[in-house]
Design a protein around this motif. Structure first.
Motif, PDB file in Angstrom:
ATOM      1  N   TYR A 280       0.534  -0.922  -0.137  1.00  0.00           N
ATOM      2  CA  TYR A 280      -0.016  -0.279   0.111  1.00  0.00           C
ATOM      3  C   TYR A 280       0.694   1.194   0.307  1.00  0.00           C
ATOM      4  O   TYR A 280       1.543   1.403   0.275  1.00  0.00           O
ATOM      5  CB  TYR A 280      -0.861  -0.203   1.209  1.00  0.00           C
ATOM      6  CG  TYR A 280      -1.997  -1.639   1.593  1.00  0.00           C
ATOM      7  CD1 TYR A 280      -2.676  -1.642   0.696  1.00  0.00           C
ATOM      8  CD2 TYR A 280      -1.510  -2.293   2.369  1.00  0.00           C
ATOM      9  CE1 TYR A 280      -3.620  -3.032   0.869  1.00  0.00           C
ATOM     10  CE2 TYR A 280      -2.105  -3.692   2.001  1.00  0.00           C
ATOM     11  CZ  TYR A 280      -2.829  -3.675   1.252  1.00  0.00           C
ATOM     12  OH  TYR A 280      -4.163  -4.767   1.466  1.00  0.00           O
ATOM     13  N   GLY A 281      -0.031   2.443  -0.710  1.00  0.00           N
ATOM     14  CA  GLY A 281       1.292   3.444  -0.609  1.00  0.00           C
ATOM     15  C   GLY A 281       0.344   4.354  -1.861  1.00  0.00           C
ATOM     16  O   GLY A 281      -0.561   4.369  -1.931  1.00  0.00           O
ATOM     17  N   VAL A 282       1.214   5.162  -2.089  1.00  0.00           N
ATOM     18  CA  VAL A 282       0.655   6.089  -3.664  1.00  0.00           C
ATOM     19  C   VAL A 282       2.024   6.374  -4.392  1.00  0.00           C
ATOM     20  O   VAL A 282       3.009   6.120  -4.273  1.00  0.00           O
ATOM     21  CB  VAL A 282       0.858   7.951  -3.037  1.00  0.00           C
ATOM     22  CG1 VAL A 282      -0.572   7.976  -1.359  1.00  0.00           C
ATOM     23  CG2 VAL A 282       2.112   8.246  -2.492  1.00  0.00           C
ATOM     24  N   ASP A 283       1.164   6.175  -5.921  1.00  0.00           N
ATOM     25  CA  ASP A 283       2.310   6.643  -6.766  1.00  0.00           C
ATOM     26  C   ASP A 283       1.965   8.447  -7.685  1.00  0.00           C
ATOM     27  O   ASP A 283       1.306   9.411  -8.062  1.00  0.00           O
ATOM     28  CB  ASP A 283       1.484   5.699  -8.239  1.00  0.00           C
ATOM     29  CG  ASP A 283       2.871   5.895  -9.031  1.00  0.00           C
ATOM     30  OD1 ASP A 283       3.681   6.838  -9.360  1.00  0.00           O
ATOM     31  OD2 ASP A 283       2.279   5.132  -9.964  1.00  0.00           O
ATOM     32  N   GLU A 284       3.123   9.123  -6.762  1.00  0.00           N
ATOM     33  CA  GLU A 284       3.269   9.896  -7.011  1.00  0.00           C
ATOM     34  C   GLU A 284       2.606  10.511  -8.606  1.00  0.00           C
ATOM     35  O   GLU A 284       1.704  11.712  -8.620  1.00  0.00           O
ATOM     36  CB  GLU A 284       4.130  11.634  -7.097  1.00  0.00           C
ATOM     37  CG  GLU A 284       3.986  11.246  -5.281  1.00  0.00           C
ATOM     38  CD  GLU A 284       2.454  11.973  -4.665  1.00  0.00           C
ATOM     39  OE1 GLU A 284       2.114  12.971  -4.799  1.00  0.00           O
ATOM     40  OE2 GLU A 284       2.609  11.803  -3.416  1.00  0.00           O
ATOM     41  N   LYS A 285       3.119   9.889  -9.464  1.00  0.00           N
ATOM     42  CA  LYS A 285       3.122   9.981 -11.335  1.00  0.00           C
ATOM     43  C   LYS A 285       1.555   9.725 -11.248  1.00  0.00           C
ATOM     44  O   LYS A 285       0.642  10.579 -12.518  1.00  0.00           O
ATOM     45  CB  LYS A 285       3.616   9.195 -11.945  1.00  0.00           C
ATOM     46  CG  LYS A 285       5.663   8.863 -11.681  1.00  0.00           C
ATOM     47  CD  LYS A 285       6.114   8.479 -12.530  1.00  0.00           C
ATOM     48  CE  LYS A 285       6.036   7.046 -12.405  1.00  0.00           C
ATOM     49  NZ  LYS A 285       6.443   6.877 -11.068  1.00  0.00           N
ATOM     50  N   LEU A 286       1.217   9.284 -10.404  1.00  0.00           N
ATOM     51  CA  LEU A 286      -0.287   9.296 -10.883  1.00  0.00           C
ATOM     52  C   LEU A 286      -1.427  10.148 -10.125  1.00  0.00           C
ATOM     53  O   LEU A 286      -2.701  10.053 -10.036  1.00  0.00           O
ATOM     54  CB  LEU A 286      -1.315   8.014 -11.006  1.00  0.00           C
ATOM     55  CG  LEU A 286      -0.686   6.441 -11.233  1.00  0.00           C
ATOM     56  CD1 LEU A 286      -0.759   5.076 -10.731  1.00  0.00           C
ATOM     57  CD2 LEU A 286      -0.818   6.756 -13.110  1.00  0.00           C
ATOM     58  N   ARG A 287      -0.543  10.839  -9.011  1.00  0.00           N
ATOM     59  CA  ARG A 287      -1.754  11.672  -8.516  1.00  0.00           C
ATOM     60  C   ARG A 287      -2.382  13.104  -9.384  1.00  0.00           C
ATOM     61  O   ARG A 287      -1.558  13.399 -10.376  1.00  0.00           O
ATOM     62  CB  ARG A 287      -0.908  12.480  -7.064  1.00  0.00           C
ATOM     63  CG  ARG A 287      -2.266  13.193  -6.490  1.00  0.00           C
ATOM     64  CD  ARG A 287      -0.948  14.131  -5.390  1.00  0.00           C
ATOM     65  NE  ARG A 287      -0.319  13.269  -4.342  1.00  0.00           N
ATOM     66  CZ  ARG A 287      -1.030  12.721  -3.596  1.00  0.00           C
ATOM     67  NH1 ARG A 287      -1.993  13.253  -3.235  1.00  0.00           N
ATOM     68  NH2 ARG A 287       0.127  12.063  -1.926  1.00  0.00           N
ATOM     69  N   PRO A 288      -3.858  13.395  -9.473  1.00  0.00           N
ATOM     70  CA  PRO A 288      -4.059  14.044 -10.420  1.00  0.00           C
ATOM     71  C   PRO A 288      -3.130  15.601  -9.512  1.00  0.00           C
ATOM     72  O   PRO A 288      -2.935  15.824  -8.722  1.00  0.00           O
ATOM     73  CB  PRO A 288      -5.549  14.360  -9.821  1.00  0.00           C
ATOM     74  CG  PRO A 288      -5.576  13.263  -8.807  1.00  0.00           C
ATOM     75  CD  PRO A 288      -5.002  12.464  -8.300  1.00  0.00           C
ATOM     76  N   ALA A 289      -3.738  16.594 -10.889  1.00  0.00           N
ATOM     77  CA  ALA A 289      -2.971  18.167 -10.435  1.00  0.00           C
ATOM     78  C   ALA A 289      -3.902  18.472  -9.468  1.00  0.00           C
ATOM     79  O   ALA A 289      -4.519  18.386  -8.930  1.00  0.00           O
ATOM     80  CB  ALA A 289      -2.847  18.338 -11.583  1.00  0.00           C
ATOM     81  N   GLY A 290      -2.907  19.308  -8.805  1.00  0.00           N
ATOM     82  CA  GLY A 290      -3.212  20.235  -7.645  1.00  0.00           C
ATOM     83  C   GLY A 290      -3.011  19.861  -6.460  1.00  0.00           C
ATOM     84  O   GLY A 290      -3.485  20.104  -5.630  1.00  0.00           O
ATOM     85  N   GLN A 291      -3.620  18.155  -6.564  1.00  0.00           N
ATOM     86  CA  GLN A 291      -2.895  17.996  -5.025  1.00  0.00           C
ATOM     87  C   GLN A 291      -2.413  17.201  -4.307  1.00  0.00           C
ATOM     88  O   GLN A 291      -1.745  16.301  -3.941  1.00  0.00           O
ATOM     89  CB  GLN A 291      -3.616  16.181  -5.359  1.00  0.00           C
ATOM     90  CG  GLN A 291      -5.728  16.656  -6.138  1.00  0.00           C
ATOM     91  CD  GLN A 291      -6.497  15.503  -6.153  1.00  0.00           C
ATOM     92  OE1 GLN A 291      -5.878  14.727  -5.459  1.00  0.00           O
ATOM     93  NE2 GLN A 291      -7.533  15.238  -6.898  1.00  0.00           N
TER      94      GLN A 291
END
Length: 311
Positions: A280-291
């Motif tokens: 589990y975690g995040v993929d910053e490349k997929l994060r919506p712009a501005g978030q």
């Protein structure tokens, strides 16, 4: 019905009165949060009922706050894994760190049904052998177990007793402003567990020096939760009755050796859970712009106290 542990009558009453829980609406609240998670392209989160209800309860059932905390919980763990996660559950180093018993959860909550008491010993490890980042990563890495299993912590919060016996300048230089900020931000922005206070005991001149330097960077709300008792245990007993402390402090919560063994048992029982945490975690490349969260700017340059004179 949601697949979560039933609460005792006392805990359920607190959840309703203090956390805005509506039992008949739990299914819908959990489902709404789960749907939001599925809609976030960057977020890989646990989504079972027991995990999600911890975030809802910790955010007093504000869906927007629960979303924000859940996102930051996984964002911090992904961006700074060496500080917030256990990289290798089975490594010899991990088990050495666990056996130090730096932070120990006491088995009986305050007043039998209140906040979970965490007994912390910041000076109990060899500062020339272990880094503070390693020490704190163990505690942060175990937070998922707490969110799953400890209804007292989730509903009533944490109450910390920090014992600065054997705290030295070598320990102090490890507590940089950036490190303190990382601890504060995770507790305030990412953990859905209320901080019910921090009581400092057996403090010394080294503690005073580091505490005065660090305190100024903490939010005012966090500063106001801190009480310093020095070596005056009677002062501590006024806040935490003696029986709820470990045996060597005059209490009935077990010896350090017993508490460490319990700590190890919990870790072993949840080995598979902890291994699964790496999924589990995040993929910053997929994060919506501005978030995006600019945590590098928030934490700043990692300074230290190495130039201070301890004479």
């Amino acid at each position: 019905m949601p697949e979560i542990r039933p609460l005792s009558a006392s805990l359920q009453r607190t959840a309703i009165e203090e956390l805005n829980e509506v039992p008949d609406r739990l299914d819908a609240d959990i489902a709404t949060l789960r749907t939001w998670i599925k809609q976030q392209p960057h977020l890989r989160s646990r989504s079972d009922d027991q995990f999600l209800v911890a975030f809802l309860r910790g955010c007093k059932f504000s869906l927007e706050k629960a979303k924000a905390k859940l996102d930051k919980y996984y964002t911090l763990r992904t961006l700074y894994p060496e500080f917030y996660t256990i990289s290798d559950v089975d490594s010899k180093r991990t088990h050495e760190l666990l056996r130090l018993g730096v932070a120990l959860r006491l088995p009986i909550p305050l007043h039998d049904n209140g906040p979970r008491i965490i007994y912390v010993r910041p000076g109990c490890y060899a500062a020339d052998k272990y880094s503070f980042e390693e020490i704190i990563a163990i505690g942060h890495g175990l937070t998922g177990i707490t969110l799953y299993n400890d209804d007292y912590a989730v509903i009533h919060g944490f109450l910390f007793v920090l014992d600065f016996s054997n705290y030295t300048p070598a320990h102090m230089v490890q507590m940089t402003p950036s490190t303190a900020k990382k601890m504060s931000v995770f507790g305030q922005d990412a953990m859905p567990v209320r901080d019910k206070g921090r009581h400092m005991i057996n403090t010394n001149a080294v503690f005073e020096l580091s505490f005065n330097a660090i305190r100024s960077i903490l939010p005012t709300k966090e500063q106001n939760r801190i009480s310093v008792h020095g070596s005056n245990l009677e002062s501590l007993y006024a806040h935490i009755p003696q029986k709820y402390l470990p045996a060597h402090l005059g209490g009935e919560q077990g010896t350090i050796e017993e508490l460490i063994q319990h700590h190890l048992n919990v870790f072993t029982e949840h080995r598979e859970f902890l291994i699964d945490e790496t999924n589990y975690g995040v993929d910053e490349k997929l994060r919506p712009a501005g978030q995006q969260y600019d945590y590098n700017s928030i934490f700043g340059v990692d300074g230290s106290f190495r130039k201070l004179n301890f004479d």
